[in-house]
Scaffold this motif. Structure first.
Motif, PDB file in Angstrom:
ATOM      1  N   TYR A   1     -12.431  -0.290  -1.821  1.00 11.48           N
ATOM      2  CA  TYR A   1     -11.755   0.070  -0.576  1.00 11.48           C
ATOM      3  C   TYR A   1     -10.466  -0.716  -0.347  1.00 11.48           C
ATOM      4  O   TYR A   1      -9.665  -0.342   0.506  1.00 11.48           O
ATOM      5  N   SER A   2     -10.277  -1.785  -1.102  1.00 11.82           N
ATOM      6  CA  SER A   2      -9.036  -2.559  -1.009  1.00 11.82           C
ATOM      7  C   SER A   2      -8.965  -3.525  -2.183  1.00 11.82           C
ATOM      8  O   SER A   2      -9.987  -4.107  -2.557  1.00 11.82           O
TER       9      SER A   2
ATOM     10  N   PHE B   1      -7.550  -4.541   5.018  1.00 14.09           N
ATOM     11  CA  PHE B   1      -7.473  -3.076   5.026  1.00 14.09           C
ATOM     12  C   PHE B   1      -6.081  -2.576   5.420  1.00 14.09           C
ATOM     13  O   PHE B   1      -5.837  -1.377   5.479  1.00 14.09           O
TER      14      PHE B   1
ATOM     15  N   MET C   1      -4.301   0.156   3.420  1.00 15.61           N
ATOM     16  CA  MET C   1      -5.164   1.215   2.897  1.00 15.61           C
ATOM     17  C   MET C   1      -5.209   2.451   3.790  1.00 15.61           C
ATOM     18  O   MET C   1      -5.977   3.377   3.547  1.00 15.61           O
TER      19      MET C   1
END
Length: 224
Positions: free
Chosen positions: A102-103, A118, A121
């Motif tokens: 996710y990152s 985040f 993203m």
């Protein structure tokens, strides 16, 4: 995104959760998370200390860091499990690997805690809170244990958010939410305020995070 978005991901009762999942996967029928249990020390000699405890064990006022002997005295039926650090490292790496999907900016804070930046993203995941729920649910479904995820604009607030109601939750403490969600908390719950500092603050009638936030900094420094 116009401002930073930071996640803090914290495993609920990490060592005990990892032990419970491992044992269930290998044929045990008892989930350690559902009964008074602790990880730590030697279950035969009752030497050593409590490293982590189940939620049912908290009802007996069993504290992390207290002796196994004392914990057993509070709860005679307490189940004591010796630590298995190689297992815990495997579990830590496994949930860290999910976070990196996710990152690319993932920082391990401890064996059971990670920060995830985040901020950049948004082009892939528009809603950070929805993504936090996605991460939480993936870890539960794929790895078998639960986490709390705190979401905010910096590490301190994200960590404070993850410490709110447990287990298996997502919480936010954005700056505009601090008064309602954070300032009302006892001073002991402020990150990095230990027992000795809390005692000094309470002796000056600083009992909540709100009171400290509005105290004169020069005055506070005089007695800390």
């Amino acid at each position: 995104m116009s401002h930073r978005i930071i996640f803090h991901i914290d495993v609920n009762s990490a060592y005990l959760s990892w032990e419970a999942v491992h044992r269930l996967q290998h044929g045990d029928t008892l989930d350690l998370r559902t009964v008074p249990s602790v990880v730590g020390g030697d279950p035969v000699t009752r030497h050593g200390i409590v490293l982590t405890k189940s939620i049912p064990a908290k009802k007996y006022d069993i504290q992390t860091g207290e002796s196994i002997f004392s914990a057993k005295a509070k709860c005679p039926e307490l189940i004591i499990v010796p630590p298995n650090y190689s297992l815990y490292m495997q579990c830590s790496r496994a949930f860290g690997d999910i976070l990196r999907e996710y990152s690319p900016q993932v920082e391990q804070y401890s064996i059971d805690e990670y920060f995830l930046d985040f901020t950049q993203m948004g082009r892939l995941h528009n809603d950070p809170v929805a993504t936090a729920y996605m991460i939480k649910d993936r870890i539960k479904e794929e790895l078998g244990f639960t986490v709390n995820v705190g979401v905010s604009t910096n590490k301190l607030l994200a960590k404070m958010a993850s410490e709110l109601k447990k287990p298996d939750r997502v919480h936010t403490i954005f700056p505009h939410e601090m008064a309602d969600k954070m300032w009302i908390l006892p001073i002991e719950e402020l990150f990095m305020v230990g027992r000795a500092t809390a005692k000094k603050l309470r002796s000056r009638a600083i009992n909540t995070i709100d009171a400290l936030a509005h105290a004169d900094l020069k005055w506070v420094k005089l007695f800390l």
